[in-house]
Design a protein around this motif. Structure first.
Motif, PDB file in Angstrom:
ATOM      1  N   TYR A   1       2.383   1.443  -3.666  1.00 42.28           N
ATOM      2  CA  TYR A   1       1.529   1.716  -4.572  1.00 42.28           C
ATOM      3  C   TYR A   1       0.720   3.056  -4.345  1.00 42.28           C
ATOM      4  N   GLN A   2       1.147   3.767  -3.355  1.00 40.98           N
ATOM      5  CA  GLN A   2       0.652   5.420  -3.080  1.00 40.98           C
ATOM      6  C   GLN A   2      -0.777   4.998  -2.448  1.00 40.98           C
ATOM      7  N   GLU A   3      -1.193   3.877  -2.067  1.00 38.63           N
ATOM      8  CA  GLU A   3      -2.439   3.914  -1.181  1.00 38.63           C
ATOM      9  C   GLU A   3      -2.552   4.579  -0.073  1.00 38.63           C
TER      10      GLU A   3
ATOM     11  N   ASP B   1      -0.817   7.202   0.555  1.00 39.70           N
ATOM     12  CA  ASP B   1      -0.678   8.572   0.188  1.00 39.70           C
ATOM     13  C   ASP B   1      -2.166   9.084  -0.041  1.00 39.70           C
ATOM     14  N   ALA B   2      -2.937   8.238  -0.826  1.00 41.56           N
ATOM     15  CA  ALA B   2      -4.401   8.609  -1.219  1.00 41.56           C
ATOM     16  C   ALA B   2      -5.317   8.523   0.115  1.00 41.56           C
ATOM     17  N   LEU B   3      -4.955   7.726   1.036  1.00 38.17           N
ATOM     18  CA  LEU B   3      -5.671   7.687   2.294  1.00 38.17           C
ATOM     19  C   LEU B   3      -5.475   9.232   2.908  1.00 38.17           C
ATOM     20  N   ARG B   4      -4.131   9.612   3.112  1.00 39.67           N
ATOM     21  CA  ARG B   4      -3.732  10.956   3.613  1.00 39.67           C
ATOM     22  C   ARG B   4      -4.209  12.020   2.954  1.00 39.67           C
ATOM     23  N   SER B   5      -4.376  11.947   1.587  1.00 36.91           N
ATOM     24  CA  SER B   5      -4.796  12.944   0.926  1.00 36.91           C
ATOM     25  C   SER B   5      -6.337  13.173   1.051  1.00 36.91           C
ATOM     26  N   MET B   6      -7.293  12.171   1.520  1.00 35.02           N
ATOM     27  CA  MET B   6      -8.427  12.240   1.830  1.00 35.02           C
ATOM     28  C   MET B   6      -8.751  12.496   3.304  1.00 35.02           C
TER      29      MET B   6
ATOM     30  N   MET C   1       0.892  -1.133   0.011  1.00 39.27           N
ATOM     31  CA  MET C   1      -0.136  -0.240   0.078  1.00 39.27           C
ATOM     32  C   MET C   1       0.674   1.259  -0.027  1.00 39.27           C
TER      33      MET C   1
END
Lengths: 247, 255
Positions: free
Chosen positions: A111-113, A115-120, A108
């Motif tokens: 593969y930037q998952e 980062d995606a959580l943190r961006s949300m 995770m």
């Protein structure tokens, strides 16, 4: 190494801070509990059966030579609940569950998952680490209970059917009952809960700090398992001393 | 959504510098983006565009300089909670263990903004907006690269963001879908005045949607301005980047 310890302690602090959110993450906790139980229960039982058996096989003939076979239940029982079940189950879980946690979080991360959580504005500690840590802290003591019981059974089977020991089931379990107090089992469960926290923290920390591609994930998994086992054995010594002191 | 959520925010990057292992990746980046503007970042691969994007949404902390949203440093307490920010990652960055619907509705469900039925309706709407229907129960591993990208855009749209960052939104997409995505970036911009920052290599997309374009090279901005101004910029790197094309002279290529 010291930087890692500092980061792991920070992770522990931040996870402890997130503990009130556990109820909100209960579905993920149940999923993790199912995964841990499903992946480990059968293996834990098989391992414990043979650990108990080997313990009886190693100590039984020596005791029989000295006419002390009536103590075999106590020896197997105490060794299983105070030391072997917590330590062996912790190592098993470090290998099976710790590695899978490190691999999943590592993937995770790569593969930037994360980062995606943190961006949300979703906190990865609450969303990913908390459910895993809570689940493993609940699951490992339960597995240890199974391990203790099956280990005692393994010891009993060997004690009864090995011709050098040849004690009755009744004799074995009487000896076990005479030698074991509830506090011995509680000590083992306390140790296993501490080991579970170590496995969860080390594995999640390695996963969240993965760098590079698939090779980085592999490296994180290896480090998670190796570091967990080393820390379990070191912690085991100090916990044993502490519990002996408290006894 | 409340009224403030449906307006863009202004953003300022002030003298942003970042190094990794002693190698300077961003070197004194300084620009501002107005509320509701579509700002496009272009530049060759490895010029630091994605790293800059991560700084703009607060995923990275600069070694020097700062990112300001509505005049407040992005890492100061409460700023990320106060403004709705979203990012569309180049790879999609969907959570592989969740279904498409759970991925798209993740922000709403984790922040408990709506009941599950409303979330399901919003998810279906946003997926339809990016041309995807009936895939709610699929896992990301069952989708093509382009579909993952569109799901990722739907996930960002669900947030109804005030600032949306797109990292290569049209890479891996066929031209028809790429045009749809470009139109959707503009539509969102017009409808809720969202501030959009788009990183792309796609010159047609860039010049089609941008209010202003910035061109980066080796961690520095080498051109910044409205599309026509950038096109006319005499800097040799700008001209080389904007004029590169695939019309080879076969005789000039040796085996």
């Amino acid at each position: 190494m010291f930087q890692n310890v500092g980061e792991i302690l920070m992770l522990l602090w931040r996870t402890a801070w997130a503990l009130p959110m556990t109820w909100r993450q209960r579905r993920k906790v149940f999923d993790q509990l199912f995964e841990i139980g499903n992946a480990s229960l059968l293996m834990a039982c098989l391992l414990s059966l043979f650990i108990g058996g080997v313990l009886a096989l190693q100590t039984g003939p020596v005791l029989a030579e000295r006419g002390l076979t009536s103590f075999i239940g106590q020896i197997v029982g105490l060794s299983m609940c105070r030391e072997l079940a917590p330590a062996m189950m912790a190592m098993l879980i470090a290998g099976r569950i710790g590695s899978s946690m490190a691999a999943e979080l590592g993937s995770m991360t790569v593969y930037q998952e994360i980062d995606a959580l943190r961006s949300m504005n979703i906190n990865p500690i609450q969303y990913l680490v908390l459910p895993r840590l809570v689940a493993i802290s609940l699951a490992l003591p339960v597995l240890v209970v199974f391990s203790i019981l099956i280990g005692w059974l393994g010891g009993a089977v060997v004690s009864v059917y090995n011709y050098q020991i040849a004690i009755s089931y009744e004799g074995y379990f009487n000896s076990l009952r005479d030698g074991i107090d509830l506090i011995d089992v509680v000590n083992g469960l306390f140790k296993s809960a501490a080991f579970a926290v170590v496995i969860g923290l080390v594995s999640c920390h390695q996963g969240l700090h993965t760098i590079g591609g698939p090779r980085g994930i592999g490296r994180s998994v290896t480090k998670a398992v190796a570091n967990s086992i080393i820390l379990i054995l070191i912690l085991d010594y100090f916990l044993t001393r502490l519990l002996m002191h408290l006894d | 959504m409340n009224a403030t959520a449906q307006q863009g925010v202004n953003l300022r990057a002030r003298d942003v510098c970042k190094s990794y292992d002693g190698q300077r990746v961003l070197n004194g980046i300084d620009f501002h983006v107005e509320r509701g503007e579509v700002f496009v970042l272009m530049g060759p691969s490895g010029s630091g565009k994605t790293v800059l994007l991560k700084h703009l949404i607060g995923l990275e902390v600069p070694d020097r300089g700062e990112i300001l949203i509505e005049g407040q440093p992005i890492h100061s307490p409460g700023v990320v909670d106060r403004y709705r920010l979203a990012m569309v990652f180049q790879s999609g960055a969907l959570l592989n263990s969740l279904s498409v619907a759970d991925n798209v509705g993740l922000y709403l469900s984790e922040h408990r903004l709506h009941p599950p039925e409303t979330i399901a309706r919003i998810v279906t709407e946003k997926l339809a907006l990016v041309g995807l229907k009936g895939i709610e129960n699929k896992l990301p591993s069952e989708l093509s690269g382009g579909m993952k990208k569109r799901v990722s855009i739907a996930r960002a749209l669900v947030i109804e963001p005030q600032l949306i960052l797109y990292d290569e939104p049209t890479s891996e997409l066929d031209p028809l879908i790429a045009v749809t995505i470009g139109a959707e970036i503009l539509r969102l911009n017009k409808r809720i005045h969202v501030t959009s920052i788009v990183v792309t290599h796609d010159r047609e997309l860039a010049f089609g949607i941008a209010d202003r374009i910035a061109l980066m090279n080796e961690g520095e901005l080498i051109a910044l301005g409205p599309p026509d101004q950038v096109k006319a910029n005499p800097h040799p790197l700008v001209q080389r980047f904007l004029q590169a094309d695939f019309r080879f002279n076969p005789e000039s290529i040796t085996p």
